[in-house]
Design a protein around this motif. Structure first.
Motif, mmCIF file in Angstrom:
data_model
loop_
_atom_site.group_PDB
_atom_site.id
_atom_site.type_symbol
_atom_site.label_atom_id
_atom_site.label_comp_id
_atom_site.label_asym_id
_atom_site.label_seq_id
_atom_site.Cartn_x
_atom_site.Cartn_y
_atom_site.Cartn_z
ATOM 1 N N ALA A 185 -6.115 -3.468 2.686
ATOM 2 C CA ALA A 185 -5.623 -3.040 4.002
ATOM 3 C C ALA A 185 -6.655 -3.327 5.092
ATOM 4 O O ALA A 185 -7.840 -3.513 4.808
ATOM 5 C CB ALA A 185 -5.315 -1.552 3.956
ATOM 6 N N GLU A 186 -6.182 -3.326 6.343
ATOM 7 C CA GLU A 186 -7.076 -3.601 7.471
ATOM 8 C C GLU A 186 -8.154 -2.521 7.579
ATOM 9 O O GLU A 186 -7.854 -1.328 7.531
ATOM 10 C CB GLU A 186 -6.275 -3.675 8.774
ATOM 11 C CG GLU A 186 -5.454 -4.942 8.864
ATOM 12 C CD GLU A 186 -4.539 -4.994 10.084
ATOM 13 O OE1 GLU A 186 -4.579 -4.078 10.924
ATOM 14 O OE2 GLU A 186 -3.761 -5.971 10.163
ATOM 15 N N TYR A 187 -9.375 -2.971 7.723
ATOM 16 C CA TYR A 187 -10.496 -2.056 7.886
ATOM 17 C C TYR A 187 -11.439 -2.645 8.935
ATOM 18 O O TYR A 187 -11.726 -3.842 8.912
ATOM 19 C CB TYR A 187 -11.252 -1.889 6.559
ATOM 20 C CG TYR A 187 -12.596 -1.240 6.751
ATOM 21 C CD1 TYR A 187 -12.688 0.125 6.993
ATOM 22 C CD2 TYR A 187 -13.767 -1.999 6.751
ATOM 23 C CE1 TYR A 187 -13.928 0.720 7.225
ATOM 24 C CE2 TYR A 187 -15.002 -1.410 6.978
ATOM 25 C CZ TYR A 187 -15.070 -0.051 7.214
ATOM 26 O OH TYR A 187 -16.281 0.530 7.454
ATOM 27 N N PRO B 281 -3.217 -9.892 1.869
ATOM 28 C CA PRO B 281 -3.102 -8.432 1.778
ATOM 29 C C PRO B 281 -3.306 -7.908 0.351
ATOM 30 O O PRO B 281 -3.701 -6.761 0.159
ATOM 31 C CB PRO B 281 -1.670 -8.161 2.255
ATOM 32 C CG PRO B 281 -1.348 -9.333 3.125
ATOM 33 C CD PRO B 281 -2.025 -10.499 2.482
ATOM 34 N N CYS C 165 -5.696 -7.040 5.650
ATOM 35 C CA CYS C 165 -4.521 -7.362 6.443
ATOM 36 C C CYS C 165 -3.364 -6.451 6.066
ATOM 37 O O CYS C 165 -3.110 -6.239 4.881
ATOM 38 C CB CYS C 165 -4.143 -8.821 6.194
ATOM 39 S SG CYS C 165 -2.698 -9.281 7.141
ATOM 40 N N ASP C 166 -2.685 -5.917 7.098
ATOM 41 C CA ASP C 166 -1.496 -5.084 6.864
ATOM 42 C C ASP C 166 -0.214 -5.834 7.206
ATOM 43 O O ASP C 166 0.849 -5.233 7.286
ATOM 44 C CB ASP C 166 -1.537 -3.839 7.779
ATOM 45 C CG ASP C 166 -2.713 -2.937 7.489
ATOM 46 O OD1 ASP C 166 -3.289 -3.045 6.394
ATOM 47 O OD2 ASP C 166 -3.061 -2.120 8.363
ATOM 48 N N LYS C 167 -0.294 -7.145 7.475
ATOM 49 C CA LYS C 167 0.873 -7.842 8.037
ATOM 50 C C LYS C 167 1.851 -8.325 6.956
ATOM 51 O O LYS C 167 3.024 -8.443 7.200
ATOM 52 C CB LYS C 167 0.397 -9.043 8.870
ATOM 53 C CG LYS C 167 -0.600 -8.720 9.972
ATOM 54 C CD LYS C 167 0.025 -7.963 11.121
ATOM 55 C CE LYS C 167 -0.864 -7.873 12.336
ATOM 56 N NZ LYS C 167 -2.162 -7.226 12.153
#
Ligand code: SF4
Length: 480
Positions: free
Chosen positions: A182-184, A177, A167-169
């Motif tokens: 990070a989002e992948y 996060p 998650c990048d939020k």
């Protein structure tokens, strides 16, 4: 007839938290099968125990340590009999606490982060050879998905498939996060291949998983970037896959102005296999609170998305997550949440009091809301959400809906299934219908389940005809 040989060693994986942990637990069983480990549901006699942990709930680490205390006694008893028991801690608590687990519970053999599942067999071999205190909390997830072998243990008629991690939020209250990175997004070809295997093993329904599943940006087979909507359309072409779901989504990733996947809204109209039920967390109905939570959308944004989804699929029902009592939440902020809930009408929801997670920005915030105020607000919100869930279930009374039949129910002659909106449905049906999607009339609506009966259109004495669900109206009137 040949008997299936007993596995040489017994593996117990205890899972807490989200469906992504459930998926990871199944993959752990997969990767350990070649080492002779077969799954057991019993602690008694287990040669290896994995605690696949979740960091979301309050005092998550304390609960893990208290579970470990019990395991230590079992491990000692096994050692006294000259037998080994390997203990591993995996998941988000393992990622967050890392070496601290090995310091505080030195009898733990392996600590393994959520991105290291594919390295578990190597760690287990080392533990079996007598090494202790093995720690692997390395990122990134690319390696995990590239290196995990094909899943071999069938999941059954309904299956989970992780397509996205991380998650990048950076919502102010959340540890994800920091624990999942990070989002992948997995490449689409690898997701499609796994989906085909799951269907070949019997899955009729697949739930695509991701911490931010609608942020999916996977590499397509043609080298272009595929969004989740594109992936879902490709999955819908798999013969035998009757139902597709996805969770958990973020409102921002539905928004055009933020590069979201707006096509996903259209997919709810265009793809009949896509079930009309969506979990879309909003957390609060107050813009001030949404800002404080760093949600990066407004209450109005959320309502616009809900309206667009309902326009695309009028049968769509929603569930959501709510946090009450975030630092600084006023009566007016809470009233805005109640107003949003009344405006949307949810079929189900998860709601919690704010509690500070160490290491998150919200843990540093002043203006704490008193516990008694949080309690009162949560009670009020949950009463409304319960009423809405009851009203939604009651709205199905007398209707004929397509139900995926899964397994025998608790009563003799009864089968349990699943509605398009994820409600458990019970009906007296022959067991030969397991795996079929059949029309059933709803006869009773309970708080968390439905009772149903066969109609003249329900095939009872033979396997159901291979009628695609798209040919079956989602809802027929009570007189149908
Ligand atoms: S979107 Fe927010 S709540 Fe969801 S995983 Fe990311 S940080 Fe956590």
């Amino acid at each position: 007839m040949t008997d299936t040989p007993e596995p040489a060693k017994r593996l117990l994986v205890r899972t807490w938290g989200c469906q992504m942990n459930v998926y990871d637990s199944a993959r752990m069983a997969d990767v350990l099968a070649p080492l002779g480990y077969g799954s057991t549901g019993e602690l008694e006699g287990a040669d290896m125990v994995v605690l696949n942990t979740c960091h979301i709930r309050e005092k998550a680490s304390e609960k893990v340590f208290s579970e470990l205390g019990r395991l230590r006694l079992m491990k000692q008893a096994r050692a006294a009999e000259g037998r080994r028991m390997i203990i591993a801690v995996a998941g988000c608590v393992a990622q967050a606490e890392g070496a601290a687990i090995l310091e505080r519970a030195p009898f733990v053999d392996i600590v393994l982060g959520p991105q290291a599942t594919h390295r578990l067999p190597a760690l287990v071999r080392r533990a079996e050879a007598g090494e202790r205190a093995l720690l692997d909390t390395e990122f990134p997830p690319e390696d995990k998905f590239d290196e995990l072998p094909e899943a071999t243990i069938p999941q059954g008629l309904t299956a989970f498939l992780t397509v996205q991690e991380g998650c990048d939020k950076f919502c102010s209250f959340c540890v994800v996060p920091y624990t999942r990175g990070a989002e992948y997004s997995r490449p689409a070809a690898s997701v499609l291949a796994e989906a085909r295997r799951l269907v070949a093993q019997g899955a009729r329904e697949i739930t695509l998983l991701g911490q931010n599943v609608n942020a999916y940006h996977g590499e397509g087979p043609d080298g272009s970037t595929w969004r989740l909507s594109r992936l879902i359309r490709a999955l819908a072409d798999i013969d035998g896959l009757a139902r597709i779901r996805y969770t958990t989504s973020h409102p921002r990733d539905f928004m055009d102005e933020h590069g979201g996947d707006v096509e996903l809204i259209a997919a709810h109209r265009a793809v009949p296999q896509l079930m009309p039920f969506l979990h879309l967390p909003v957390q609060s109905g107050s813009d001030a609170m949404l800002r404080a939570m760093n949600r990066r959308h407004t209450a109005d944004d959320f309502l616009r998305i809900v309206d667009a989804l309902r326009e695309a699929q009028p049968d769509l029902a929603l569930s959501s997550d709510f946090i009450v009592g975030h630092p600084g939440e006023t009566e007016a902020d809470f009233a805005a949440t109640m107003a949003l809930v009344r405006r949307v009408g949810f079929a189900s929801a998860f709601s919690f009091k704010f509690s500070a997670r160490p290491g998150t920005p919200a843990a540093e915030l002043e203006m704490r809301v008193p516990e008694a105020t949080k309690d009162a607000r949560l009670l009020e919100l949950q009463a409304l959400l319960r009423d809405q869930q009851a009203a939604f279930n009651a709205s199905l009374l007398g209707r004929v809906i397509p139900v995926l039949i899964l397994e025998p129910g608790r009563h003799k002659g009864q089968m349990a299934g699943r509605s398009p909106w994820l409600q458990p449905v019970h009906a007296m049906l022959p067991p030969t219908l397991a795996g079929e999607i059949v029309p059933l009339r709803i006869t009773a609506a309970h708080p968390n389940s439905l009772a149903a009966e066969a109609t003249s259109a329900t095939p009872l004495d033979a396997p159901a005809p291979a009628m695609p669900e798209r040919a079956m109206p989602l809802l027929q009137a009570a007189s149908a």
